[in-house]
Design an enzyme around this catalytic site. Structure first.
Site, PDB file in Angstrom:
ATOM      1  N   ARG A 237      10.488  46.486  34.445  1.00  0.00           N
ATOM      2  CA  ARG A 237      10.838  45.586  35.541  1.00  0.00           C
ATOM      3  C   ARG A 237      11.505  46.350  36.667  1.00  0.00           C
ATOM      4  NH1 ARG A 237       7.791  42.739  34.286  1.00  0.00           N
ATOM      5  NH2 ARG A 237       7.727  40.521  33.925  1.00  0.00           N
ATOM      6  N   GLU A 266       8.339  42.775  44.975  1.00  0.00           N
ATOM      7  CA  GLU A 266       6.900  42.988  44.817  1.00  0.00           C
ATOM      8  C   GLU A 266       6.142  42.095  45.793  1.00  0.00           C
ATOM      9  OE1 GLU A 266       5.882  42.744  40.655  1.00  0.00           O
ATOM     10  OE2 GLU A 266       7.148  44.449  40.174  1.00  0.00           O
ATOM     11  N   HIS A 284       1.906  46.676  39.700  1.00  0.00           N
ATOM     12  CA  HIS A 284       2.217  45.828  38.538  1.00  0.00           C
ATOM     13  C   HIS A 284       0.939  45.549  37.727  1.00  0.00           C
ATOM     14  CE1 HIS A 284       5.302  42.648  37.016  1.00  0.00           C
ATOM     15  NE2 HIS A 284       4.525  43.068  36.014  1.00  0.00           N
TER      16      HIS A 284
HETATM   17  N1  LIG Z   1       4.430  46.117  33.699  1.00  0.00           N
HETATM   18  C1  LIG Z   1       3.908  45.141  33.010  1.00  0.00           C
HETATM   19  O1  LIG Z   1       2.879  44.599  33.370  1.00  0.00           O
HETATM   20  C2  LIG Z   1       4.587  44.674  31.772  1.00  0.00           C
HETATM   21  C3  LIG Z   1       3.828  44.153  30.713  1.00  0.00           C
HETATM   22  C4  LIG Z   1       4.481  43.680  29.571  1.00  0.00           C
HETATM   23  C5  LIG Z   1       5.869  43.727  29.506  1.00  0.00           C
HETATM   24  N2  LIG Z   1       6.567  44.223  30.558  1.00  0.00           N
HETATM   25  C6  LIG Z   1       8.028  44.313  30.488  1.00  0.00           C
HETATM   26  O2  LIG Z   1       8.369  45.333  29.562  1.00  0.00           O
HETATM   27  C7  LIG Z   1       9.663  45.092  29.048  1.00  0.00           C
HETATM   28  C8  LIG Z   1       9.669  45.271  27.528  1.00  0.00           C
HETATM   29  O3  LIG Z   1       8.799  44.342  26.913  1.00  0.00           O
HETATM   30  P1  LIG Z   1       8.713  44.233  25.325  1.00  0.00           P
HETATM   31  O4  LIG Z   1       7.586  43.308  25.038  1.00  0.00           O
HETATM   32  O5  LIG Z   1       8.747  45.564  24.709  1.00  0.00           O
HETATM   33  O6  LIG Z   1      10.084  43.488  25.037  1.00  0.00           O
HETATM   34  P2  LIG Z   1      10.882  43.446  23.647  1.00  0.00           P
HETATM   35  O7  LIG Z   1      11.752  42.263  23.742  1.00  0.00           O
HETATM   36  O8  LIG Z   1       9.959  43.581  22.502  1.00  0.00           O
HETATM   37  O9  LIG Z   1      11.784  44.756  23.716  1.00  0.00           O
HETATM   38  C9  LIG Z   1      12.851  44.902  24.609  1.00  0.00           C
HETATM   39  C10 LIG Z   1      13.929  45.666  23.894  1.00  0.00           C
HETATM   40  O10 LIG Z   1      14.942  45.992  24.829  1.00  0.00           O
HETATM   41  C11 LIG Z   1      16.141  46.010  24.101  1.00  0.00           C
HETATM   42  N3  LIG Z   1      17.295  45.994  24.975  1.00  0.00           N
HETATM   43  C12 LIG Z   1      17.933  44.913  25.511  1.00  0.00           C
HETATM   44  N4  LIG Z   1      18.991  45.317  26.234  1.00  0.00           N
HETATM   45  C13 LIG Z   1      19.012  46.671  26.173  1.00  0.00           C
HETATM   46  C14 LIG Z   1      19.867  47.665  26.713  1.00  0.00           C
HETATM   47  N5  LIG Z   1      20.924  47.344  27.473  1.00  0.00           N
HETATM   48  N6  LIG Z   1      19.599  48.960  26.433  1.00  0.00           N
HETATM   49  C15 LIG Z   1      18.552  49.285  25.663  1.00  0.00           C
HETATM   50  N7  LIG Z   1      17.718  48.395  25.093  1.00  0.00           N
HETATM   51  C16 LIG Z   1      17.944  47.099  25.357  1.00  0.00           C
HETATM   52  C17 LIG Z   1      16.041  44.817  23.194  1.00  0.00           C
HETATM   53  O11 LIG Z   1      16.941  44.904  22.120  1.00  0.00           O
HETATM   54  C18 LIG Z   1      14.590  44.894  22.743  1.00  0.00           C
HETATM   55  O12 LIG Z   1      14.451  45.583  21.527  1.00  0.00           O
HETATM   56  C19 LIG Z   1      10.046  43.713  29.543  1.00  0.00           C
HETATM   57  O13 LIG Z   1      10.859  43.852  30.688  1.00  0.00           O
HETATM   58  C20 LIG Z   1       8.726  43.093  29.968  1.00  0.00           C
HETATM   59  O14 LIG Z   1       8.883  42.109  30.940  1.00  0.00           O
HETATM   60  C21 LIG Z   1       5.955  44.692  31.683  1.00  0.00           C
HETATM   61  O1  LIG Z   2       6.177  40.716  31.696  1.00  0.00           O
HETATM   62  C1  LIG Z   2       4.948  40.781  31.690  1.00  0.00           C
HETATM   63  O2  LIG Z   2       4.239  40.176  30.874  1.00  0.00           O
HETATM   64  C2  LIG Z   2       4.281  41.698  32.657  1.00  0.00           C
HETATM   65  O3  LIG Z   2       5.131  42.112  33.658  1.00  0.00           O
HETATM   66  C3  LIG Z   2       2.978  41.230  33.174  1.00  0.00           C
HETATM   67  O4  LIG Z   2       3.096  40.493  34.338  1.00  0.00           O
HETATM   68  P1  LIG Z   2       1.800  39.810  34.956  1.00  0.00           P
HETATM   69  O5  LIG Z   2       1.363  38.767  33.993  1.00  0.00           O
HETATM   70  O6  LIG Z   2       2.215  39.239  36.253  1.00  0.00           O
HETATM   71  O7  LIG Z   2       0.767  40.882  35.097  1.00  0.00           O
END
Ligand SMILES: NC(=O)c1ccc[n+]([C@@H]2O[C@H](COP(=O)([O-])OP(=O)(O)OC[C@H]3O[C@@H](n4cnc5c(N)ncnc54)[C@H](O)[C@@H]3O)[C@@H](O)[C@H]2O)c1
Ligand SMILES: O=C(O)[C@H](O)COP(=O)(O)O
Length: 528
Positions: A237, A266, A284
């Site tokens: 994020r 964004e 993204h």
């Molecule tokens: N770019 C994209 O398109 C995309 C796609 C999917 C997910 N994401 C993002 O990726 C991130 C992770 O997703 P995920 O599915 O692995 O989530 P998840 O909940 O499985 O894992 C997140 C982890 O972060 C840990 N955490 C919380 N606070 C913390 C801190 N202060 N320091 C270290 N660790 C900490 C939690 O304990 C958890 O284990 C989220 O922000 C999600 O929105 C982005």
């Molecule tokens: O948190 C998520 O699932 C990702 O950031 C994906 O975002 P999007 O669905 O807008 O591609």
């Protein structure tokens, strides 16, 4: 709590499967992605819908939620719910759900792809060739093999990134406050405190949610103690990496490269960062694969359908109690909790900031049930006072607003039961005890008075107290009949200190209790 999902609005680009599944299940769907960028129109349109489906493009702010007079559920086809005001949704009793596992692989692969592309200058090389150049010397890269990768956030994506980059020969270290060193070692990640990580890492990738403790996690302070030339990857994020500090570190050589998929705003406004020769970026795209989009579209639609049919509630991020309320095993316990909460409200003059509740679960099968039974008891307790749509989603928030203190405790034992103790400053505590039997909620004790056969709870109930007397019930029964209702059940407790409790089931609620008041110590009417 029954959801009535007739019309669902979709305001971000979602795969067709979502629409098809909803429609197949008799739900009308309107997809209008223009609304994501037109708040005024969305505020107006949302009034007509029971459900809303978004990705990260729509900002679902408190005013949008509050304008949704019939809104019951917000679905995020993806992981991050930071674009949804979950607190406002909870307060309004609106369920927020996501599909967290659906795009894990895509986000992990994108992270690894960006790491490789950054290290070998692939975007810059492509750009230079498109411009007609053949810059072999300029884009000298380095190997990932033998380097140390720090993974901050060892959840779903962090772990998948680890296993992939380990196959490149990278050493993986990491930190997560909720993952132990032992668990982390199972994924071949050496767990360390952040201070130890920064000077060791050649690469840092973040996979945490954007929450107050993770805002600007990668800051100027971190760059100052990190290895010179450290490379940063953010596919989580915007805002987790301080964009100004990153730009400064890229300019002064402290940071050797950045790979960014997500941004504070964004599309990003920090043009100098995007334009920096050592920064590669994507708009993204972490979850933008056919596979991930199909999965999240199907999952969110199916979750909506299951919730509407009362089958199960999967992926709810703000409704633990409700999720359990839909499971067959927990349903009678949730009903019991609500009923005991409502009965507890009759044992104090008024529920206010002086009210303290103790919710005790007993028996090994009840371990962990306190978390959701607390919401159920609070909902029952506050139902009479909060007219404004209290449900299992928002009950703990209403309790907090009213200053009601509620604590949970678990005790081992062979018999499974729920005990609720209510107390107000300066007054004696009252205890209620009950259990679930099949699909029924049974009360066994109220304020020291025992119901020898158990009292089945449900429906409209008149609760009255008084000394034991064969005269009382006939006079109460006559008053009920004169009041236009009829009796469906009766349970009388044992006498304790000259008082016994009677719970009378009513066909319909009474308008007036005055006639009964004359013949008993106290009388209340509750809906259980
Ligand atoms: N770019 C994209 O398109 C995309 C796609 C999917 C997910 N994401 C993002 O990726 C991130 C992770 O997703 P995920 O599915 O692995 O989530 P998840 O909940 O499985 O894992 C997140 C982890 O972060 C840990 N955490 C919380 N606070 C913390 C801190 N202060 N320091 C270290 N660790 C900490 C939690 O304990 C958890 O284990 C989220 O922000 C999600 O929105 C982005
Ligand atoms: O948190 C998520 O699932 C990702 O950031 C994906 O975002 P999007 O669905 O807008 O591609």
């Amino acid at each position: 709590m029954v959801l009535t999902l007739r019309r669902v609005l979709i305001t971000d680009e979602i795969a067709q499967q979502c629409i098809d599944i909803l429609k197949r299940n008799g739900i009308e769907v309107v997809k209008n992605t223009a609304l994501a960028k037109n708040k005024g129109q969305l505020l107006n349109e949302i009034k007509e819908f029971d459900g809303l489906v978004v990705r990260s493009g729509t900002k679902v702010s408190a005013d949008i939620i509050n304008a949704g007079s019939r809104l019951q559920i917000i679905g995020r086809a993806g992981t991050g719910v930071d674009n949804i005001d979950c607190e406002a949704a909870t307060r309004k009793g609106v369920i927020v759900m996501n599909t967290p596992g659906g795009n894990t692989m895509s986000a992990a692969e994108h992270t690894c792809a960006m790491m490789c592309a950054m290290t070998r200058h692939i975007p810059q090389g492509t750009e230079s060739m498109r411009a007609g150049r053949w810059d072999r010397k300029k884009y000298m890269g380095s190997e990932l093999y033998g380097k140390t990768l720090a993974i901050i956030g060892l959840g779903r994506i962090g772990r998948e990134v680890a296993s992939r980059m380990q196959s490149f020969g990278m050493t993986t270290i990491g930190y997560d406050p909720l993952v132990s060193a032992e668990e982390s070692a199972e994924f071949k990640i050496e767990w360390m405190e952040l201070e130890k990580i920064w000077p060791l890492a050649d690469y840092v990738t973040v996979h945490v949610p954007l929450i107050p403790p993770t805002k600007n996690l990668i800051s100027e302070k971190v760059f100052n103690i990190a290895k010179k030339g450290v490379r940063i990857i953010n596919v989580a994020r915007g805002g987790i990496v301080d964009e100004s500090a990153l730009l400064e570190a890229l300019n002064n050589g402290q940071c050797g490269g950045a790979a960014l998929d997500v941004f504070l705003e964004e599309p990003p406004t920090n043009k100098d960062l995007i334009a920096h020769p050592l920064c590669i970026s994507t708009p993204h795209l972490g979850a933008s694969t056919v596979e991930a989009q199909t999965r999240v579209a199907e999952e969110i639609a199916q979750q909506f359908v299951d919730a509407a049919e009362g089958k199960e509630l999967i992926g709810a991020v703000n409704a633990a109690a409700l999720s359990n309320a839909l499971s067959e095993a927990s349903k009678p316990w949730v009903a019991l909790g609500q009923a005991m909460g409502a009965l507890a409200s009759t044992l104090v003059p008024t529920v206010n900031g002086d009210t303290q509740l103790q919710i005790i679960t007993q028996g090994s099968s009840m371990k962990g049930a306190g978390a959701y039974l607390k919401s159920a008891v609070l909902m029952g307790l506050l139902k009479v006072q909060v007219n404004n749509g209290i449900n299992l989603v928002n009950a703990p928030m209403f309790a907090k607003d009213n200053g009601v203190q509620a604590k949970t405790e678990h005790k081992e034992g062979s018999a499974s039961q729920l005990v609720v103790i209510i107390q107000q400053n300066g007054l004696a505590p009252h205890q209620l005890t009950g259990h679930a039997a099949g699909s029924s909620a049974i009360l066994t004790e109220m304020s020291g008075c025992v119901f020898p056969n158990g009292c089945t709870l449900g429906g409209n109930v008149l609760v009255y107290t008084g000394p034991y007397s064969t005269q009382t019930f006939p006079t109460v029964a006559a008053a009920i009949s004169q009041g236009g209702s009829s009796i469906t059940s009766y349970s009388g407790s044992s006498e304790q200190k000259g008082v016994c409790y009677s719970l009378v089931g009513l066909e319909s609620p009474l308008q007036n209790l005055d006639a009964i008041k004359q013949n008993v110590n106290s009388v209340h009417q509750v809906s259980l």
